[in-house]
Write a protein that holds these residues in place. Structure first.
Motif, mmCIF file in Angstrom:
data_model
loop_
_atom_site.group_PDB
_atom_site.id
_atom_site.type_symbol
_atom_site.label_atom_id
_atom_site.label_comp_id
_atom_site.label_asym_id
_atom_site.label_seq_id
_atom_site.Cartn_x
_atom_site.Cartn_y
_atom_site.Cartn_z
ATOM 1 N N SER A 295 0.808 -1.222 0.000
ATOM 2 C CA SER A 295 0.000 0.000 0.000
ATOM 3 C C SER A 295 0.842 1.273 0.000
ATOM 4 O O SER A 295 0.284 2.370 -0.143
ATOM 5 N N PHE A 296 2.146 1.150 0.141
ATOM 6 C CA PHE A 296 2.957 2.355 0.287
ATOM 7 C C PHE A 296 3.105 3.097 -1.033
ATOM 8 O O PHE A 296 3.458 2.522 -2.057
ATOM 9 N N ARG A 297 2.813 4.408 -0.996
ATOM 10 C CA ARG A 297 3.063 5.312 -2.117
ATOM 11 C C ARG A 297 3.624 6.602 -1.549
ATOM 12 O O ARG A 297 3.405 6.941 -0.393
ATOM 13 N N LEU A 298 4.318 7.328 -2.396
ATOM 14 C CA LEU A 298 4.937 8.581 -1.982
ATOM 15 C C LEU A 298 3.967 9.730 -2.248
ATOM 16 O O LEU A 298 3.498 9.909 -3.373
ATOM 17 N N HIS A 299 3.644 10.471 -1.189
ATOM 18 C CA HIS A 299 2.741 11.621 -1.316
ATOM 19 C C HIS A 299 3.499 12.867 -0.879
ATOM 20 O O HIS A 299 3.745 13.068 0.307
ATOM 21 N N MET A 300 3.856 13.689 -1.839
ATOM 22 C CA MET A 300 4.606 14.903 -1.571
ATOM 23 C C MET A 300 3.871 16.109 -2.165
ATOM 24 O O MET A 300 2.864 15.953 -2.859
ATOM 25 N N ARG A 301 4.371 17.303 -1.903
ATOM 26 C CA ARG A 301 3.712 18.513 -2.383
ATOM 27 C C ARG A 301 3.518 18.449 -3.897
ATOM 28 O O ARG A 301 4.332 17.889 -4.639
ATOM 29 N N ALA A 302 2.427 19.074 -4.365
ATOM 30 C CA ALA A 302 2.009 18.907 -5.747
ATOM 31 C C ALA A 302 3.007 19.463 -6.745
ATOM 32 O O ALA A 302 3.115 18.953 -7.865
ATOM 33 N N ASP A 303 3.754 20.528 -6.386
ATOM 34 C CA ASP A 303 4.680 21.128 -7.347
ATOM 35 C C ASP A 303 6.069 20.505 -7.288
ATOM 36 O O ASP A 303 6.985 20.964 -7.962
ATOM 37 N N ALA A 304 6.235 19.476 -6.481
ATOM 38 C CA ALA A 304 7.534 18.785 -6.429
ATOM 39 C C ALA A 304 7.623 17.802 -7.593
ATOM 40 O O ALA A 304 6.641 17.162 -7.960
ATOM 41 N N ILE A 306 8.225 14.772 -8.139
ATOM 42 C CA ILE A 306 8.348 13.503 -7.436
ATOM 43 C C ILE A 306 7.399 12.498 -8.074
ATOM 44 O O ILE A 306 6.222 12.793 -8.311
ATOM 45 N N SER A 307 7.909 11.321 -8.349
ATOM 46 C CA SER A 307 7.054 10.246 -8.827
ATOM 47 C C SER A 307 6.420 9.540 -7.629
ATOM 48 O O SER A 307 7.140 9.143 -6.704
ATOM 49 N N PRO A 308 5.085 9.370 -7.588
ATOM 50 C CA PRO A 308 4.467 8.719 -6.416
ATOM 51 C C PRO A 308 4.771 7.230 -6.329
ATOM 52 O O PRO A 308 4.738 6.655 -5.252
ATOM 53 N N ASP A 309 5.050 6.606 -7.451
ATOM 54 C CA ASP A 309 5.323 5.164 -7.467
ATOM 55 C C ASP A 309 6.817 4.946 -7.672
ATOM 56 O O ASP A 309 7.331 5.044 -8.788
ATOM 57 N N SER A 328 17.636 23.197 -3.408
ATOM 58 C CA SER A 328 18.150 21.900 -3.873
ATOM 59 C C SER A 328 17.031 21.164 -4.587
ATOM 60 O O SER A 328 15.888 21.608 -4.632
ATOM 61 N N GLY A 329 17.382 20.009 -5.134
ATOM 62 C CA GLY A 329 16.382 19.181 -5.796
ATOM 63 C C GLY A 329 15.625 18.276 -4.852
ATOM 64 O O GLY A 329 14.768 17.492 -5.283
ATOM 65 N N LEU A 330 15.885 18.369 -3.556
ATOM 66 C CA LEU A 330 15.209 17.517 -2.574
ATOM 67 C C LEU A 330 13.791 18.015 -2.288
ATOM 68 O O LEU A 330 13.520 19.218 -2.334
ATOM 69 N N THR A 331 12.918 17.090 -1.992
ATOM 70 C CA THR A 331 11.619 17.404 -1.408
ATOM 71 C C THR A 331 11.704 17.037 0.064
ATOM 72 O O THR A 331 11.984 15.879 0.408
ATOM 73 N N VAL A 332 11.492 18.011 0.943
ATOM 74 C CA VAL A 332 11.777 17.844 2.369
ATOM 75 C C VAL A 332 10.473 17.847 3.158
ATOM 76 O O VAL A 332 9.600 18.702 2.953
ATOM 77 N N ILE A 333 10.342 16.879 4.056
ATOM 78 C CA ILE A 333 9.218 16.845 4.984
ATOM 79 C C ILE A 333 9.765 16.717 6.398
ATOM 80 O O ILE A 333 10.890 16.243 6.612
ATOM 81 N N GLY A 334 8.964 17.143 7.358
ATOM 82 C CA GLY A 334 9.356 17.053 8.759
ATOM 83 C C GLY A 334 8.198 16.563 9.603
ATOM 84 O O GLY A 334 7.049 16.524 9.159
ATOM 85 N N ARG A 335 8.504 16.181 10.819
ATOM 86 C CA ARG A 335 7.470 15.745 11.773
ATOM 87 C C ARG A 335 7.561 16.635 13.001
ATOM 88 O O ARG A 335 8.638 16.812 13.580
#
Length: 926
Positions: A295-304, A306-309, A328-335
């Motif tokens: 069930s795991f897919r990548l969900h990141m900001r819409a303008d990144a 990033i491929s979800p699969d 940078s080219g990274l998409t960064v998330i935090g908790r």
């Protein structure tokens, strides 16, 4: 002797035994008590067979089949009632007996007017099905929590360069990210990810996969565990600094890799022994340490970008501090930490950025600001512009459906007033009539909602399958139970309320008075006025839907008419990629792709061929970069230096894409050779700004990005000028564009573009042969036509148009049916008046005009009210429109004409029927 129908008869009656209808009826008789079957079973079978045979002779097999089905239902219901009576002679038995009787009578009453019943059921089904499907889409995309641990604690972190135009928000630079990890107490962890397509090589050959490169804490931040083995962790890092990783003579040590469930299943057959197996990804040896859940897919900001699969995951091979500061080219998330708030995290991160800006001039030069937002909002935010207008439209459709059902039930009640009169005269009590109509209304509501549920299931699958590719979280969409219940309750309440209203009204009138008026006109002024207002409201809401569909039609036509600056016809695109660790040298990569383009031009039927880093109108900006340039006399390092979008291409690529030249030429083989001046092609917008008298031969400085190293400033000479092209979006003009030879910027993946009238599959087969001869480890993938890419770029607009158009057509049909029913009823109630007028010498035209005026009195107020509603609702569509104003006089005018015509036709049909009425028959009827 009485024979039990369950007993197998002898061979003396083979014809009867061979009849399927008789055999089914014999089974239905088992619903009766055994004593009844023994006493009357054979006689009932004989009567049934005789009736079916006679119906077949007189009406044909089709009607005989329907007759048999009705007899089966009667046998089952009567048998069940007989069993209940036998077991319970008390109140419960009588109640069930009455219930079965009411149900049977309701089915028969609806069967007597099948068209009316069909329209009621279909109307309810459309309202329930469409509303449930669209809300399920809305809920699944916008409101379903992200599939991570405590998803409400996840935030998106980006840097925005406010001093630089044309640069999208990006993740913080690697060194900045390290500082944020240590200096923001409200953030419990920060993780970054970047996805790139790469090559997988093993014993089964080469394949193209999506690789996710992450920071060490990424999986711990999002809270995902492996279903087999383990996830990546910090001690898996086995890279080196950037300089060593880019050294062609350096062999990196094996890295740890985490597989997706999809790649594990299709490539390794879900073999649990895959753990510890060594693969070659991107030319690098990697050891499998785990497999993620399915069930795991990548969900990141819409303008990144990033491929979800993602197929495989590994830690970034170079340290974060090698990525520098800024963007940078990274998409960064935090908790968020326990007890921390979003506002406090923002304040702490902004304070730290102020310190970094004071210490590092890059932030002052870029005007860096940090943005911290809930991850969920960033994932689904852009989808709101599409989904909320559609939900508003389908809610209006549900309203129209309910109004139409109410009108149809009131019309049906008017036609049954004589029946009510007879019942009242015979002494049937009010409660009995109410109960009968309640049963009929419930039958209609249940049939309609049942069909609506089926329609919703089909519609949800269709919406998911046909939804635009840029619509996020489609995998979370399923039939939403809460809105299904709301739609069902609404439809049942409408059906019951308006189904009972005539009975409650007529119950207050004596049977004698009803019979004296022959059931005509007893609904009264309030009932007639109610139906009129319902039709006016239905027409008004229909105007909103039809006008919205009209605006989307105009917008889509404008979008398709945009000059793309390229010619997508007869263009085939094929993606080819080399593994980085096998082609770390820029010159080696460039030589491969230039040679591929040269050999592709020799394919039979190919008019032009070349390689580009990015096909126009495909999502993402990989292979391109935004950077300053400087004409002669200006300084490229200046803060206000103009900027352009740079794109690299081999010779032949511009011709294959169909770029139109205003002057000069495209790239040739000599331009791929190193020299003091780099040949470039610019678009006419850039050329006209600095060299209106001619740009060819002019010199300028350009900033070339380094695919592996640092950017460099080089001297360039303009050799050609093209028309502006739409590379990023059909709806928005591109930035000024500078095209550079492919050797100046050569990514590991390129798109081979071929202009040919031959079939794409045939061309792809020959391209695979060429690539195989150059390097058998390089895969060929993603074969498509440029026309399909253009269609994909307008998919969201087309999706909205189809849905809104479907709602509008349905609203038109429902409004026409409702108006026709009301005008027909009004004409029926004026039968006596029409007969008298005709007897006194009135002609058919006078009668038609009289009835038609009733329709006009409903259509005109409905259209006027609809125009007001359309004006108020128009801002909701603004985000979906292209070069069309939400309040468009032409669209509103056409809407009024269309709905007015539909309304007039629906009014004139009963008027024409009334004009042909025989006065003698009309007066005799009364």
């Amino acid at each position: 002797m009485i024979v039990d129908p369950s007993t197998r008869p002898g061979s003396s009656d083979p014809e009867r035994l061979g009849s399927l209808a008789v055999r089914v009826y014999r089974l239905c008789l088992f619903a009766f008590p055994r004593g009844v079957r023994r006493a009357h079973g054979r006689e009932m079978l004989a009567v049934f067979e005789a009736l079916v045979a006679r119906r077949r002779r007189k009406a044909g097999a089709f009607r005989a089949a329907f007759f048999a089905i009705r007899m089966w239902i009667d046998a089952l219901s009567e048998g069940w009632v007989a069993r209940i009576r036998l077991r319970d002679d008390g109140r419960r038995g009588r109640m069930l007996d009455d219930l079965w009787t009411d149900l049977r009578h309701s089915i028969r009453a609806l069967a007597k007017s099948p068209v009316h019943a069909f329209v009621l059921v279909v109307t309810l089904a459309l309202g329930v099905g469409a509303t449930t499907a669209i809300f399920s889409l809305l809920y699944g995309v916008l409101y379903t929590p992200l599939p991570y641990d405590d998803p409400g604690e996840l935030v998106s972190v980006v840097h925005r360069a406010t001093n630089v135009e044309g640069v999208a928000p990006r993740g913080p630079g690697g060194t900045d990210l390290v500082d944020y990890m240590d200096g923001v107490p409200s953030i419990d962890g920060l993780g970054g990810v970047q996805t790139l397509e790469t090559n997988l090589n093993d014993d089964d050959g080469a394949a193209r996969v999506v690789m996710g490169w992450t920071t060490p804490d990424f999986f711990q931040v999002i809270g995902v565990q492996a279903s087999l083995g383990r996830v990546l962790r910090a001690d898996d890092w086995a890279g080196a600094d950037r300089a060593r990783m880019e050294d062609p003579d350096f062999t990196p040590p094996p890295m740890a890799v985490l597989l997706s469930h999809g790649l594990w299943a299709r490539r390794f057959g879900e073999d649990p022994d895959v753990l510890g197996r060594t693969l070659r990804l991107n030319g690098q040896a990697m050891n499998v340490v785990g497999v993620l859940p399915p069930s795991f897919r990548l969900h990141m900001r819409a303008d990144a970008e990033i491929s979800p699969d993602v197929d495989a995951w590994a830690l970034m091979p170079v340290p974060l501090i090698d990525a520098g500061r800024g963007l940078s080219g990274l998409t960064v998330i935090g908790r968020l930490a326990d007890g921390a708030t979003l506002d406090r995290a923002r304040a702490e991160m902004e304070g730290l950025l102020e310190e970094l800006t004071a210490a590092h001039e890059v932030h002052a030069r870029l005007g860096t600001v940090v943005e911290v937002d809930p991850l969920h909002d960033q994932v689904v935010g852009p989808a709101k512009a599409l989904l909320w207008p559609l939900f508003g439209a389908v809610s209006l459709l549900l309203l129209i459906a309910c109004v139409n059902v109410a009108n149809l039930l009131l019309v049906r009640a008017s036609a049954r007033e004589r029946e009510f009169a007879v019942r009242a005269a015979l002494g049937v009590g009010r409660a009995r009539v109410v109960r009968q109509l309640l049963t009929e209304s419930l039958v209609v509501a249940l049939l309609g909602t049942g069909a609506g549920v089926v329609l919703a299931l089909l519609a949800v699958d269709g919406l998911v399958g046909l939804g635009p590719a840029n619509l996020p979280r489609l995998e979370a969409v399923s039939l939403e139970g809460s809105v299904l219940w709301i739609s069902v309750v609404a439809s049942v309440m409408v059906a019951v309320t308006f189904g009972l209203a005539p009975a409650l009204t007529s119950a207050r009138v004596s049977g004698q008075s009803l019979l004296s008026t022959r059931g005509v006109g007893t609904v009264g002024p309030a009932g007639v006025q109610l139906r009129r207002w319902l039709i006016v409201g239905e027409l008004a809401v229909s105007v909103v839907l039809v006008a919205g569909a009209g605006l989307l039609v105009r917008s889509f036509a404008q979008l398709r008419a945009v000059d793309l600056g390229v010619d997508p016809e007869s263009v085939v695109a094929v993606d080819v990629a080399v593994p980085f660790f096998s082609y770390r040298d820029d010159a080696t990569r460039s030589a491969f792709f230039v040679q591929l383009a040269e050999r592709a031009q020799t394919i039979s039927g190919v008019k032009a061929a070349g390689v580009t880093a990015r096909l126009p109108l495909e999502p993402g900006s990989g292979g391109t970069w935004n950077a300053p340039y400087a004409p002669v006399g200006e300084v490229i390092e200046a803060e206000d230096a103009p900027r352009a979008r740079y794109r690299s291409m081999t010779p032949g690529a511009m011709e294959a894409l169909g770029l139109r030249f205003r002057e000069g030429r495209g790239f040739v083989a000599a331009d791929e050779q190193p020299g003091d001046l780099v040949s470039v092609v610019v678009d006419s917008g850039l050329a006209g700004r600095y060299w209106p008298d001619g740009a060819v031969g002019q010199s300028l400085e350009i900033r070339v990005a380094g695919y592996t190293g640092q950017p460099s400033t080089v001297q360039a000479r303009v050799v050609g000028v093209t028309e502006p092209a739409r590379f990023t979006s059909v709806a928005e003009a591109d930035e000024p564009t500078i095209y550079v030879p492919y050797h100046q910027f050569t990514p590991v993946d390129g798109t081979l573009v071929l202009r040919s009238d031959r079939d794409a599959a045939e061309i792809a087969a020959e391209v695979r042969s060429i690539v195989g001869s150059l390097d058998g480890s390089v895969p060929v993938f993603s074969v498509r036509t440029f026309g399909a890419v253009v269609d994909g770029a307008t998919a969201e607009a087309r999706h909205a148009l189809w849905l809104m158009g479907a709602f509008a057509v349905t609203a038109l049909i429902l409004a026409a049916v409702g108006l026709y029913g009301v005008i027909s009823t009004l004409a029926l109630q004026r039968t006596r008046e029409i007969g008298v007028r005709l007897a006194l010498g009135a002609v058919g035209g006078d009668i038609a005009r009289m009835i038609g005026v009733d329709g006009v009195r409903l259509v005109v107020p409905g259209l006027l009210a609809g125009l007001v509603l359309a004006f108020l609702a128009s801002p909701l569509l603004r985000a979906l429109l292209y070069q069309v104003e939400p309040v468009d006089p032409a669209t509103l005018g056409v809407t009024v004409i269309v709905l007015g015509t539909v309304g007039l036709v629906a009014s004139l049909l009963p008027a024409a029927r009334a004009a042909r009425m025989d006065p003698v028959e009309a007066l005799r009827e009364e």
